[in-house]
Scaffold this active site. Structure first.
Site, PDB file in Angstrom:
ATOM      1  CD  GLU A   1       1.744  41.886 -13.947  1.00 53.52           C
ATOM      2  OE1 GLU A   1       0.595  42.103 -14.340  1.00 53.52           O
ATOM      3  OE2 GLU A   1       2.652  41.493 -14.685  1.00 53.52           O
TER       4      GLU A   1
ATOM      5  N   GLY B   1      -1.886  50.966 -17.388  1.00 55.53           N
ATOM      6  CA  GLY B   1      -3.054  51.083 -18.250  1.00 55.53           C
ATOM      7  C   GLY B   1      -4.214  50.253 -17.731  1.00 55.53           C
ATOM      8  CB  ALA B   2      -5.971  47.784 -18.100  1.00 60.48           C
TER       9      ALA B   2
ATOM     10  CD  GLU C   1      -2.405  40.543 -16.511  1.00 63.91           C
ATOM     11  OE1 GLU C   1      -2.456  41.788 -16.603  1.00 63.91           O
ATOM     12  OE2 GLU C   1      -1.348  39.901 -16.503  1.00 63.91           O
ATOM     13  CG  ASN C   2      -6.452  42.136 -11.106  1.00 65.12           C
ATOM     14  OD1 ASN C   2      -5.291  42.012 -10.787  1.00 65.12           O
ATOM     15  ND2 ASN C   2      -7.032  43.309 -11.304  1.00 65.12           N
TER      16      ASN C   2
ATOM     17  CD  GLU D   1      -4.788  44.400 -19.366  1.00 65.67           C
ATOM     18  OE1 GLU D   1      -4.358  43.372 -18.835  1.00 65.67           O
ATOM     19  OE2 GLU D   1      -4.035  45.337 -19.731  1.00 65.67           O
TER      20      GLU D   1
ATOM     21  CG  HIS E   1      -2.875  39.242 -19.921  1.00 63.56           C
ATOM     22  ND1 HIS E   1      -1.683  38.641 -20.268  1.00 63.56           N
ATOM     23  CD2 HIS E   1      -2.617  40.580 -19.853  1.00 63.56           C
ATOM     24  CE1 HIS E   1      -0.751  39.577 -20.407  1.00 63.56           C
ATOM     25  NE2 HIS E   1      -1.284  40.762 -20.174  1.00 63.56           N
TER      26      HIS E   1
HETATM   27  N1  BES Z   1      -0.144  43.055 -16.671  1.00 65.29           N
HETATM   28  C1  BES Z   1      -0.145  44.351 -17.215  1.00 65.29           C
HETATM   29  C2  BES Z   1      -0.359  45.432 -16.191  1.00 65.29           C
HETATM   30  C3  BES Z   1       0.823  45.711 -15.315  1.00 65.29           C
HETATM   31  C4  BES Z   1       1.938  46.262 -15.833  1.00 65.29           C
HETATM   32  C5  BES Z   1       0.799  45.461 -13.976  1.00 65.29           C
HETATM   33  C6  BES Z   1       3.010  46.541 -14.997  1.00 65.29           C
HETATM   34  C7  BES Z   1       1.869  45.725 -13.179  1.00 65.29           C
HETATM   35  C8  BES Z   1       2.979  46.279 -13.669  1.00 65.29           C
HETATM   36  C9  BES Z   1      -1.227  44.519 -18.257  1.00 65.29           C
HETATM   37  O1  BES Z   1      -1.628  43.356 -18.881  1.00 65.29           O
HETATM   38  C10 BES Z   1      -0.647  45.372 -19.333  1.00 65.29           C
HETATM   39  O2  BES Z   1       0.215  44.919 -20.022  1.00 65.29           O
HETATM   40  N2  BES Z   1      -1.121  46.604 -19.447  1.00 65.29           N
HETATM   41  C11 BES Z   1      -0.592  47.582 -20.345  1.00 65.29           C
HETATM   42  C12 BES Z   1      -1.534  47.871 -21.473  1.00 65.29           C
HETATM   43  C13 BES Z   1      -1.496  46.829 -22.535  1.00 65.29           C
HETATM   44  C14 BES Z   1      -2.546  47.073 -23.580  1.00 65.29           C
HETATM   45  C15 BES Z   1      -0.157  46.717 -23.211  1.00 65.29           C
HETATM   46  C16 BES Z   1      -0.360  48.813 -19.518  1.00 65.29           C
HETATM   47  O3  BES Z   1      -0.847  48.852 -18.391  1.00 65.29           O
HETATM   48  O4  BES Z   1       0.299  49.713 -20.003  1.00 65.29           O
HETATM   49 ZN    ZN Z   2      -0.387  42.669 -20.402  1.00 62.58          ZN
END
Ligand code: BES
Ligand code: ZN
Length: 881
Positions: A127, A268-269, A271-272, A305, A308
């Site tokens: 992503e 941060g993480a 959700e694959n 995650e 998601h």
């Molecule tokens: N889908 C995102 C991760 C992501 C963000 C991938 C930007 C690529 C580009 C994931 O679900 C997400 O939102 N992660 C957050 C933490 C969450 C608890 C709000 C993050 O990575 O900060």
């Molecule tokens: Zn997210």
């Protein structure tokens, strides 16, 4: 001069893809610098596509090795290829098989997008547009395919091989030291949810039985030696799964759910599907290295995650403009989860603080954009507080406006109607309209308009008529590029508080629709008249922060004190204390600016004393109420001509005076609330620790010798990271005599924990005081500083730029210069990390003229740089606009 910027991508230009890709068979032969990717797809033209229309696939830094259509190598003239694009000029009209072979270099991938290596482990981040760095593909979220993935790798280096879905086959590859595994994911998904992991990892295993009785294998994969730090994450995962079943009836849909923790991760993480990949700071925890806040974050990110899987994966986004469809909704869901696991008022206050400190400034500056943007140059720059946090607020308002039962009906319809779709905000809202018969046309403006609405409020009581009149008005302040904003639908939860602190019963209200204690403000101005109001009430407005707006409302000190003491809404009790503190801080800042003596007002000191000694108040809430607005909050409230030094002085002065006035009560609080016994991260115990440490934070400024000794002892004897790091922060930020000794001791103790060492860097980077910049510069050359590790860069540089207002915005401009240099260095290797760091300039125009000019020349230096990534170019252009 700098190179031309590519044209923007626009929502209004959206077109369906010309082709479908129904299945994908990937074979990935892993080698550190020569990985071969064979991608076999079944492709078909979509209804409405002209026969023979070219098939144009996305790529990014790819090398094509081979291409075959229906089993036959394509003639050179039949396609054209660059690292960024592969075009097949005239594909067959009938469905066909396309096999594309590419070669990529995971070891050289410093952007951490696509396939890369983190501490030797192969992992992916796709992503938003990372899959095109693995193979040529229709890399857009509305192309959904069923994936089968075969991974081949060295058995010795990569005993663990993981991909999306369920494992279907594995074995040794004959006549070699390699092995393979095959994974099949039956759920059609967009390419951004693809993932693979290969490495030598330890596995922590558990299981979960879903509500319909299916058994799911749960695994967390971490570096060897970290197994004992996975318990909290696993527990959080199981609670998330249960909660989603109980709250939304949503069940998990594969046989396995795998989580992998890696130490180099841009975000941060992620959700694959069936294979979440995490920044290890959101997985690993033990009392020795993780704070209460870390435990809370892990619980929330694991939940986010996991959630998601339905809001994002089963139902995904049609295009990246719809990002808030999955992110705003999923943040709302994880916030609700935390509220149910912990304290709802504490969670609400924490979230609103985050919204106000991150989203409000974004919305008030050059990077302002609607929750659903209409145009972008680089999608990675739109994973913002606005899309996430304001996006979650919009979902929460939807629930407030419709009521919990109708909100549930709409959401149920959404899951039923759109399961398996790549869809839009319109389709989401239509579900709520169809399920409840409500017209949400005006509500939809929350997705379209940038800027934080200001709601102004005037009240008067007429004792003769026994009426109470509330004049409401709303306005969005000017936003770059946004003309003629329209009035939004603003739900205002409220109560009329009588002198005894209780909510009054009144007669009907005229001039506004009210349901469930909520006024629905829909016009630019509305006059509301309550009848049968016997005595003058205090209006408690925006209870629970029912809408992401600013209130422009004058309330007297007496009125605010009444709310602070007895509003039945805990959020507004907290808000009243904060408003009083903010007013005082603004006054003191003004005095500091004109170099007058700073004398804090007795009434604010008294109020803080009352809060401190309130025996009824939950310790966690008390700790929050006793936290002064941050320097950044104060700057934002001032809005223009900001002098960070004056703000710092004012805040320090109030803190010191409070400590002096309430010394014995503080001492009592800090000892009474200090938890004893074995460490537990639960919300209640954490709340007590927070209060004890908050008391210490004040106490520490009071009296040099004795206090310094107390902080040092508490630091040395701490049996958990929460206490240790709060003491270290005091030692360093307040420049106590043992500061260097403490830093040394901490380093010795935690040298081998990079998560704990991130905190060591962060504490130093955020220390006020004019020698910090020099220190931060020298820390950049420390053996433990690693420019390739995003967490370390954030710990030292991002926290300096965003968490040290006086030193970043030094009046000699060297703070800005330092960050500019760093951005330019990092941009070459990792544009996403660089452009994030660059957003720390977003409020530069609000600074007083001298600093403002220095910020501008620092920004121009970046802008004039010819070799800037698209990510940083986009941010710099908008910041300077
Ligand atoms: N889908 C995102 C991760 C992501 C963000 C991938 C930007 C690529 C580009 C994931 O679900 C997400 O939102 N992660 C957050 C933490 C969450 C608890 C709000 C993050 O990575 O900060
Ligand atoms: Zn997210």
């Amino acid at each position: 001069m700098r190179s031309e910027t590519a044209p923007a991508i626009r929502l209004e230009d959206y077109q369906q893809p010309a082709y479908r890709i129904d299945t994908v068979h990937l074979t990935i032969r892993l080698q550190p610098n020569e990985t071969e990717v064979v991608c076999a797809t079944s492709v078909a033209s979509r209804d409405g596509t002209d026969a023979g229309a070219p098939l144009i696939l996305d790529g990014d830094e790819l090398t094509l090795v081979g291409i075959a259509l229906n089993g036959k190598a394509l003639d050179e003239g039949a396609y054209s290829v660059t690292p960024e694009r592969l075009e097949i000029h005239t594909p067959p009209a009938e469905p066909f098989e396309l096999v594309i072979t590419t070669r990529i270099n995971p070891d050289a991938n410093t952007k951490l997008m696509g396939l890369y290596r983190s501490s030797g482990t192969y992992c992916t981040q796709c992503e938003a547009e990372g899959f095109r760095r693995i193979t040529y593909f229709l890399d857009r979220p509305d192309v959904l395919a069923v994936y089968t993935t075969r991974i081949e790798a060295s058995s010795k280096d990569c005993p663990i091989l993981l991909a999306n879905g369920n494992p279907v086959d594995a074995g040794r590859i004959e006549n070699s030291d390699r092995h393979f595994s095959v994974w099949h994911d039956p759920h059609p998904k967009p390419a951004y949810l693809f993932a693979l992991v290969a490495g030598d990892l330890a596995r922590v295993a558990d299981g979960y039985q879903t509500m319909s009785g299916k058994q799911v294998d749960l695994n967390i994969f971490v570096e060897h030696g970290n197994e004992a730090m996975c318990g909290w994450a696993m527990d959080s995962l199981k609670r998330s799964m249960k909660w989603d079943e109980e709250t939304f009836g949503l069940e998990y849909d594969l046989e396995v759910f795998n989580i992998v923790a890696v130490s180099d991760f841009n975000m941060g993480a992620m959700e694959n599907k069936g294979l979440n990949i995490f920044n290890d700071k959101y997985v690993l925890a033990d009392p020795e290295t993780a704070t209460d806040q870390d435990y809370a974050n892990i619980e929330a990110v694991i939940a986010h995650e996991y959630f998601h899987n339905w809001t994002g994966n089963r139902i995904t986004c049609r295009d990246w403009f719809q990002l808030c469809l999955k992110e705003g909704l999923t943040v709302f869901r994880d916030q609700e989860f935390t509220s149910d696991m912990r304290s709802r008022p504490v969670k609400r206050i924490t979230d609103v603080r985050l919204l106000k400190s991150h989203q409000f400034p974004e919305d008030a500056g050059p990077l302002a954009h609607p929750v659903r943007p209409r145009a972008y140059h680089e999608i990675n720059n739109f994973y913002t507080a606005t899309v996430y946090e304001k996006g979650a607020e919009v979902v929460r308002m939807l629930k407030t406006v419709l009521g919990a039962a109708d909100f549930k009906k709409g959401l149920d319809l959404y899951f039923e109607r759109h399961d398996g779709n790549a869809t839009t905000i319109e389709a989401f809202l239509t579900c709520f309209e169809d399920a409840t018969g409500t017209d949400l046309a005006q509500f939809a403006l929350w997705y379209e308009q940038a800027g934080t609405p200001v709601v102004s409020v005037k009240t008067r009581h007429d004792p003769g008529n026994r009426t109470f009149t509330v004049d409401l008005a709303q306005e969005i302040p000017p936003v770059p590029g946004q003309k003629n904003s329209k009035p939004a639908l603003i739900p205002l939860r409220f109560g009329l508080v009588a002198a005894n602190g209780e909510d009054m019963e009144t007669g009907a209200a005229d001039g506004i629709e009210i349901a469930n204690d909520t006024m629905l403000l829909e016009k630019a101005r509305q006059k509301v008249v309550f009848s049968d109001v016997p005595s003058k009430p205090v209006l408690s407005l925006l209870r629970g922060f029912s809408a992401p707006v600013r209130l422009d409302q004058h309330q007297s000190e007496d009125e605010l004190e009444l709310l602070a003491a007895s509003d039945r809404d805990p959020f507004n009790r907290w808000q009243a204390v904060q408003t009083l503190a903010m007013q005082e801080l603004l006054r003191l800042t003004q005095l500091a600016r004109s170099e007058k003596p700073l004398t804090p007002s007795q009434s604010v000191l008294d109020l803080f004393g009352t809060v401190l000694q309130d025996a009824e108040l939950d310790p966690a809430l008390k700790a929050l109420a006793l936290t002064l607005p941050s320097e950044a909050d104060i700057a934002q409230e001032i809005g223009k001509d900001v002098d960070p030094d004056a703000i710092h002085q004012a805040r320090q002065r109030l803190r010191a005076e409070f400590a002096l006035t309430h010394r014995s009560a503080l001492l009592k609080a800090l000892t009474d609330h200090m938890p004893t016994g074995t460490y537990s991260p639960d919300a209640q115990t954490a709340g007590k620790r927070a209060l004890s440490n908050r008391a210490l934070h004040y106490f520490a400024v009071s009296d040099a010798e004795e206090t310094a000794q107390r902080v040092w002892e508490r630091f040395s004897n701490a049996d958990n990271m929460t206490d240790r790091i709060s003491c270290l922060t005091l030692l360093v930020h307040d420049g106590m005599p043992k500061r260097n000794e403490a830093l040394k001791a901490y380093r010795l103790r935690h040298e081998n924990s990079s998560l704990a060492m991130d905190k060591w860097f962060m504490v130093q980077a955020t220390a006020p005081g004019s020698d910090t910049l020099k220190l931060v510069r020298s820390l950049k050359s420390d053996a433990l500083f690693d420019e390739t590790n995003p967490n370390r860069v954030r710990a030292l540089l991002q926290s300096f730029a965003t968490g040290n207002p006086t030193q970043f915005a030094r009046v000699d401009g060297t703070g800005f210069e330092f960050i500019v240099e760093s951005v330019l260095e990092i941009d070459k290797r990792n544009p996403q990390v660089a452009s994030r760091l660059l957003t720390s300039f977003r409020s530069w125009r609000a600074l007083e003229s001298k600093r403002c000019a220095l910020a501008e020349s620092a920004l121009l230096k970046i802008s004039s740089c010819e070799e800037l990534s698209r990510d940083s170019r986009d941010i710099i252009d908008r910041t300077l606009q």
